[in-house]
Every structure is written in C-alpha cells, then in structure tokens.
Design a protein around this motif. Sequence first.
Motif, PDB file in Angstrom:
ATOM      1  N   LEU A  23       1.330  -5.570  -8.909  1.00  0.00           N
ATOM      2  CA  LEU A  23       1.104  -7.018  -8.964  1.00  0.00           C
ATOM      3  C   LEU A  23       1.345  -7.601 -10.358  1.00  0.00           C
ATOM      4  O   LEU A  23       1.288  -8.803 -10.556  1.00  0.00           O
ATOM      5  N   GLY A  24       1.518  -6.754 -11.337  1.00  0.00           N
ATOM      6  CA  GLY A  24       1.875  -7.266 -12.649  1.00  0.00           C
ATOM      7  C   GLY A  24       0.735  -7.345 -13.643  1.00  0.00           C
ATOM      8  O   GLY A  24       0.956  -7.307 -14.845  1.00  0.00           O
ATOM      9  N   THR A  25      -0.515  -7.471 -13.186  1.00  0.00           N
ATOM     10  CA  THR A  25      -1.634  -7.504 -14.140  1.00  0.00           C
ATOM     11  C   THR A  25      -2.643  -6.420 -13.790  1.00  0.00           C
ATOM     12  O   THR A  25      -2.743  -5.987 -12.648  1.00  0.00           O
ATOM     13  N   TYR A  26      -3.432  -6.052 -14.795  1.00  0.00           N
ATOM     14  CA  TYR A  26      -4.397  -4.980 -14.589  1.00  0.00           C
ATOM     15  C   TYR A  26      -5.604  -5.426 -13.771  1.00  0.00           C
ATOM     16  O   TYR A  26      -6.201  -4.661 -13.039  1.00  0.00           O
ATOM     17  N   TRP A  27      -6.009  -6.650 -13.921  1.00  0.00           N
ATOM     18  CA  TRP A  27      -7.286  -7.075 -13.327  1.00  0.00           C
ATOM     19  C   TRP A  27      -7.127  -8.452 -12.732  1.00  0.00           C
ATOM     20  O   TRP A  27      -6.628  -9.359 -13.378  1.00  0.00           O
ATOM     21  N   HIS A  28      -7.524  -8.648 -11.477  1.00  0.00           N
ATOM     22  CA  HIS A  28      -7.304  -9.919 -10.788  1.00  0.00           C
ATOM     23  C   HIS A  28      -8.548 -10.709 -10.481  1.00  0.00           C
ATOM     24  O   HIS A  28      -8.472 -11.791  -9.927  1.00  0.00           O
ATOM     25  N   TRP A  29      -9.699 -10.167 -10.791  1.00  0.00           N
ATOM     26  CA  TRP A  29     -10.975 -10.774 -10.382  1.00  0.00           C
ATOM     27  C   TRP A  29     -10.995 -11.012  -8.872  1.00  0.00           C
ATOM     28  O   TRP A  29     -11.572 -11.965  -8.390  1.00  0.00           O
ATOM     29  N   ASP A  30     -10.348 -10.129  -8.168  1.00  0.00           N
ATOM     30  CA  ASP A  30     -10.488 -10.057  -6.719  1.00  0.00           C
ATOM     31  C   ASP A  30     -11.960  -9.725  -6.441  1.00  0.00           C
ATOM     32  O   ASP A  30     -12.575  -8.995  -7.223  1.00  0.00           O
ATOM     33  N   PRO A  31     -12.605 -10.274  -5.357  1.00  0.00           N
ATOM     34  CA  PRO A  31     -14.034 -10.028  -5.124  1.00  0.00           C
ATOM     35  C   PRO A  31     -14.389  -8.551  -5.154  1.00  0.00           C
ATOM     36  O   PRO A  31     -15.417  -8.152  -5.711  1.00  0.00           O
ATOM     37  N   SER A  53      -6.538  -0.088 -11.355  1.00  0.00           N
ATOM     38  CA  SER A  53      -6.045  -1.055 -12.324  1.00  0.00           C
ATOM     39  C   SER A  53      -4.576  -0.788 -12.672  1.00  0.00           C
ATOM     40  O   SER A  53      -3.745  -1.708 -12.747  1.00  0.00           O
ATOM     41  N   LEU A  54      -4.247   0.502 -12.854  1.00  0.00           N
ATOM     42  CA  LEU A  54      -2.855   0.874 -13.151  1.00  0.00           C
ATOM     43  C   LEU A  54      -1.943   0.511 -11.985  1.00  0.00           C
ATOM     44  O   LEU A  54      -0.832  -0.019 -12.151  1.00  0.00           O
ATOM     45  N   TRP A  55      -2.465   0.744 -10.796  1.00  0.00           N
ATOM     46  CA  TRP A  55      -1.717   0.443  -9.570  1.00  0.00           C
ATOM     47  C   TRP A  55      -1.457  -1.067  -9.502  1.00  0.00           C
ATOM     48  O   TRP A  55      -0.350  -1.528  -9.205  1.00  0.00           O
ATOM     49  N   ALA A  56      -2.524  -1.841  -9.798  1.00  0.00           N
ATOM     50  CA  ALA A  56      -2.390  -3.299  -9.752  1.00  0.00           C
ATOM     51  C   ALA A  56      -1.338  -3.772 -10.755  1.00  0.00           C
ATOM     52  O   ALA A  56      -0.515  -4.645 -10.470  1.00  0.00           O
ATOM     53  N   LYS A  57      -1.355  -3.158 -11.943  1.00  0.00           N
ATOM     54  CA  LYS A  57      -0.372  -3.523 -12.972  1.00  0.00           C
ATOM     55  C   LYS A  57       1.046  -3.281 -12.440  1.00  0.00           C
ATOM     56  O   LYS A  57       1.938  -4.118 -12.569  1.00  0.00           O
ATOM     57  N   GLN A  58       1.191  -2.121 -11.789  1.00  0.00           N
ATOM     58  CA  GLN A  58       2.512  -1.745 -11.304  1.00  0.00           C
ATOM     59  C   GLN A  58       2.968  -2.625 -10.138  1.00  0.00           C
ATOM     60  O   GLN A  58       4.091  -3.097 -10.094  1.00  0.00           O
ATOM     61  N   LEU A 118       0.809  -1.216   0.000  1.00  0.00           N
ATOM     62  CA  LEU A 118       0.000   0.000   0.000  1.00  0.00           C
ATOM     63  C   LEU A 118       0.846   1.271   0.000  1.00  0.00           C
ATOM     64  O   LEU A 118       0.309   2.362  -0.138  1.00  0.00           O
ATOM     65  N   GLN A 119       2.169   1.093   0.188  1.00  0.00           N
ATOM     66  CA  GLN A 119       3.004   2.291   0.224  1.00  0.00           C
ATOM     67  C   GLN A 119       3.257   2.774  -1.194  1.00  0.00           C
ATOM     68  O   GLN A 119       4.283   2.484  -1.796  1.00  0.00           O
ATOM     69  N   SER A 120       2.290   3.500  -1.699  1.00  0.00           N
ATOM     70  CA  SER A 120       2.397   3.928  -3.093  1.00  0.00           C
ATOM     71  C   SER A 120       1.646   5.235  -3.261  1.00  0.00           C
ATOM     72  O   SER A 120       0.699   5.519  -2.519  1.00  0.00           O
ATOM     73  N   ALA A 121       2.045   5.995  -4.246  1.00  0.00           N
ATOM     74  CA  ALA A 121       1.354   7.253  -4.530  1.00  0.00           C
ATOM     75  C   ALA A 121      -0.039   6.982  -5.091  1.00  0.00           C
ATOM     76  O   ALA A 121      -0.893   7.859  -5.131  1.00  0.00           O
ATOM     77  N   TRP A 122      -0.253   5.716  -5.551  1.00  0.00           N
ATOM     78  CA  TRP A 122      -1.565   5.386  -6.098  1.00  0.00           C
ATOM     79  C   TRP A 122      -2.632   5.333  -5.016  1.00  0.00           C
ATOM     80  O   TRP A 122      -3.804   5.525  -5.297  1.00  0.00           O
TER      81      TRP A 122
END
Lengths: 437, 272
Positions: free
Chosen positions: B205-213, B198-203, B121-125
């Motif tokens: 975790l590597g992918t844009y969309w995880h189908w997290d609930p 989504s951009l944050w996730a890409k940065q 979570l330590q991110s500017a996003w």
Amino acid sequence: MANFPEIITLIGVNHKTASLELRERLACNAGYDEPLAALSKLTSLREYYLLSTCNRVEIAFVSTEPERARADILEALFAPAVTAEELEPHIYHYGQSAAVEHLFRVAASLDSMVVGEAQILGQLKEAYRVAAKAGGTRLILNKLLHKSFSVAKRVRTETRIGASAVSISYAAVELGRKIFGDLTNKHALLIGAGEMAELAAEHLLGNGIASIVVANRTLARAVNLARRFNGKAVALAELQEQLQHADVIISSTGAAELILRKEDVRRVMRSRRNRPLFFIDIAVPRDLDPAINELDNVYLYDIDDLQGVVELNRADRDREAIKAGRIIAEEVLKFEYWLENMASTPTIIQLRTMIEDIVLTEVEKSAGRIGAVSDAQLQALEKMALAITSRMLYHPLKYLKEEHHCLTLEERISMVRSIFELDDASRPAPTGDTLHA
Amino acid sequence: MSFLLFQASFTLYFLAAAAYLVFFFSEKAAIRKNARLLFIVAFICHSITITARYFEAGYTPIATHHETVSFFAWGLGCGYLSFCWRYEVKNLGAFISLLVLALMTVAAFASRDLVSLPPLLQSAWLPLHASLSLLAYGFFAMAGVGGLMYLLQERTIKRKRFGLFYSRLPSLETLDKLNHHCLSVGFPLLTLGMITGSLWAKQALGTYWHWDPMETWTLVTWLLYAGLIHQRFTVGWRGRQAAWLSIFALVVALFTYWGVSVFFAGYHGKFS
C-alpha cells in the motif's frame, strides 16, 4: 470427708469449643505458678492440675463436691478477665471415667487441633511437673497423669497416628507448597524460639527449605536454636531487615502485643519487589496483625486457619484414630479398676484372700511332704495357719480401717497395696464371693 | 479431505477436553496421562488438517474466519504443549482444552468454503504476518487462562476456604511462572507480527502505518502487554495484579480480533 465419694473431674475449653480470641484471654501467659497458687487456696479441691497451651486450658481436679469446686476454680482463675457466665457455654465438663478418657485422649494427641502432633505430650509433662512441685497432685492425679503418659506412648507406637507427621508444621508445609510451588530455594524466619517453632523448623528443613534464621528477644536462645539448624541468629530488633530475605515466617513469641503490623509489611513488600510472603502465627496471643493478610502477595495464617488445611486429609487418619480409641478405652477400664480398688473394702478383701491363698498352698505342700496325714491333723494345720494369718494381718487391717492422724485413707491404701503388690495385674480381681471368706 | 480431517480433530479435542474434565474431578493420575495423549493426537491431527487445507486451497489457510479461528486454536495448543513440555501445571489442560474446543466450535460454525484470495492478500507476507499474530494471541490466551486460575487459587488461599479448587489447581508460583512464560513468548511474537504487517503494508500500500482500526487496536493491545511486561521487570508486578491485567489485555486482544472487524471497516475486516 469420707461421707462423699471423691470424684475426678476435668473442666476446660479447647479449640473446638472456644474461639482463639477467648483462648487468648484464658491462657496463662505468665506461667503456671500464679494460677496454681490460686488453686491451692481452694478448700474444695483435694488434688488439682492445670494445663494451658495455645489450644486448650484445662483443669483436672479431685473433689468430693465437684460442682462447688468448679465454681471456685472459675472464680479463682479467670474471674476478673472472663466472667463465669461468659465462659459457661464454652466449657466442657467430664466426670470420673469420662475425665480419665479425655485426659488420655489429650495426651495421645487425639484431641489436638492437629491430631497426632507430638508437642502436646511435652506440654502435658511440663504442666504435671509444675503442678506436682506445687503440691497439687497426689495419689490419684499422680497415677492418672503417669498413666496418661504411658497411654500416649502406647498409642504412638501401636498406631500410625503420629507417623503421618500431621501437625501445624505439616499444614504449613502444605500451604507453602501451594504458594511457592517448591520450597528448596526459599528461606524461613522463626520469630521466637519456642518448642513449636523448633518443630516447624525441623519440618521445613525436612522438606528442603534453603535456610533458617532465628530471631528472638534473648539472643542466646536464638543462637542455640540456630546452631541446631545450621542457621543464623538475629536480634528481634533486626526483624524488618530480615523480612527482606525471608519467604516463610513462623512467629511464636510470648509477646503480649503485636510485633508486626500491616504497615511494616507493606513497606517491606515494595523493596521485596512483591515476592510473596507467607506468615504463620502460632502464638497465643497473636504476634501478627490480622490485617496483614489483606496485602497483595502476602498470606497470613493463624493456628485456627491452619486447621482448615489439615482437615483436608483427615480421612486417612480416621482409621488410625479408631484404633487409638480402642487402646484408650482399654486403658480407661484398667484405670477404673485401679480406682475402684482404692477404696478400703476391696483392698482388705484382696489382701486377705491373697495371704490366705499363700498360706493354704503352703499347708498343702507341707502336708504332702510329711506323708500320711489324717484329715483331723490337716484341719488342725490349716486352722493354725489361718490363725497366724489373722494375727499378722490384724495391724495392717486396722491401719486401713481406722482414721489416721496424719495420713489420708488413699495414702494408707496405696502404701499397703504397694507393700503387698496388690496392683499386680496377673492376680485376679476379688469377686463378690470372697467377701464372706 | 480437510473437511473430514477437521471433523476428526474436533472430535479428538472434544474427547481430550472430556478426559481432562474427568481428571479434574476424579484426580486419578492414569486419566491425566490419557487426556494428555488425546490432546497431543488431536493437535497432530489438527496440524495435518491445516497442512491439507494449504494444499487444497493453494494458499496458507489463515485468511477466512474459519481458518483464522482454527489457527488461533492451533496456536493455543502450541503454547500449551510448549509450556507443559517444561513445567508441570496441574489441570491447566482442563482449562486450555475447553478453550480450544470452544474456538474449534466457533470455527466449525463459520463458513468453511475455500475462497480465491484478492490480489492484495496474495503475498508471501500473509502466512508470516497472520501466523505470527495468531500465535501471539494463542500465548496471550494462555496467559489469560493462567490468570483466571491464579485468581481462583489466590482467592482460596486468602480466604482460607478450601473448596473444589485448592487441591486441583497448581501453586501460585507455577501460575505466575506461566504468566511470565506466555508474556515473554507472546510479546515478541506480536511485535514481529506487527513489524511484518507493517513491512507488508509498505510494500502493498505504500506506507508503513494506516491507522486502520485493526492497527490501532493492535497497538492498544501491544501497549497493554508492553506495560505489563515493563511493570513485571521493573517494579516486580506479579500475582494478582499481573493476573488481572493479563485477563483485561486478553479481552482487549479478543476485541481487536473479532470486535474491530464487526464494528469498524478496514482492509483487515474483509476476511477475518
């Protein structure tokens, strides 16, 4: 004829005692001529007049047998459509001063559904005009109705009851504001060009509505009305198309059947992209299908519904109503006084007293001018003057006392009273003592 | 420090809500002015609270449950002030201030401890993504409240029984406008919130969309609002239908916000 006193009676139904549905069935849709002709055949009525508006149907009459007359009237006017038994629980019945008071209240718009609205006076005048033309009103009702017009005028000028402009149209504007927020970019459509529609249009324009279109069966009337409001006139056949553009629709045609049904409006709503429509149906019988109100974004109010809206700010007007009530009570007393004087005895007494007063005053004046007059001389003068008075009054009094072959007692009394100006209010009423004078 | 400020904001919101309620029943214009003033003061105090917490925590305070709910309430206040700046909506304040107070109560009962953020979570996003999403929810909540008011008023006018609400609620047109305003501000905010997430996730975790609930349910919410807006603009859906759908969508949105973290596990659920 003269055995029983003549009694002014008023019977009727109004918006408080009868439902809209019942009033629709009682209303004289075809005009007054036919019902008035029916009334003229009733021997129990001496005088009669009939008022039919969307809120009330009332008959005022003068008769020596009010109960029989009442039964005759119900039979003659409503019998096939509405039976007396069905009607009975809804009827109000006022006699003498109560009838006078009620009529004054109606004229002054205190009994209106929307207290203070001005339409009723016009309707009353029209009803009177027709009844008078048909020979229904004579001495008593003529006086009563004329009086009611002046009472209405007095109430209007001395109280603020009309000034608050509380009327159907006011209620319509209030509701319109709750639906549309702002009326300035909204368009109104009047269906039917009656007086009520006209007033509503005036009120809407006063509250900034953008335009007014008038649709009427006879285009000429629509054109006339539209011109007054800088609006447009269309034929009734174009109604469906006009619904596309209108926001507030006021319907007041005299049509016997519905002119717009739920399906018609549903179709329009699709092409209107669901912009709200506000229908006001002030016609009796109704013009618009009550089911229209079930549609989404469509609001339909008939005159009974509008009452609920108006009731909201009733408190303000109650004070003015009390003031108006006082004026009416005053006028009822004046009318009663007039009515009492219509009997022959008070008129005879009043006439005598008046003439004798004049004569004796003149005798006194002359005696003063002659100079020294003895008591005996003065008495002789007075005696002579009174003898002249009696001789001169002999025929007028006989005219009042005896049956006449072509004029009724009231007409004769009225004639004598107007010749001698006995109704002049500045003169005191005859009291009991003068009877023996 | 921020603790005390929070207490102060809470008290001020409470007073504002009380004043709005008094105005609702008494309809005296002077009270309304004071109520609005109180609400604005409370809002300013709340803004200071959030700023103070930012300096104390060293991160944007939209991470713990207390912080997000508090920010949600702030977003709602934002939406309300932005609307009543431009339009007059009679008694909207009474409804909104009550909702804000309810949210603040929830926040008050949540743990107010400062946490050290995990590296993820330590991110500017974080401030960008979370604040955009929560602001969107603030506007949607207002659309829902407006929808409720609309339904109450519409019912009064349809049934022709003029009770408590008729004179106290604004016109239908105004409420519909409110719905429109909230949707047209809230929807882009939600969309931006999703894009930044989504951009944050890409940065991270590597992918844009995880189908997290949380992502899935946010998508459901987004589709609901997109549908509502689409219907509004094409077929002219408005009034009752729009009001019902706004309320339904708000329920789904609230479920996304609270329910998902309770019922499902996912990286969103860890903190909120």
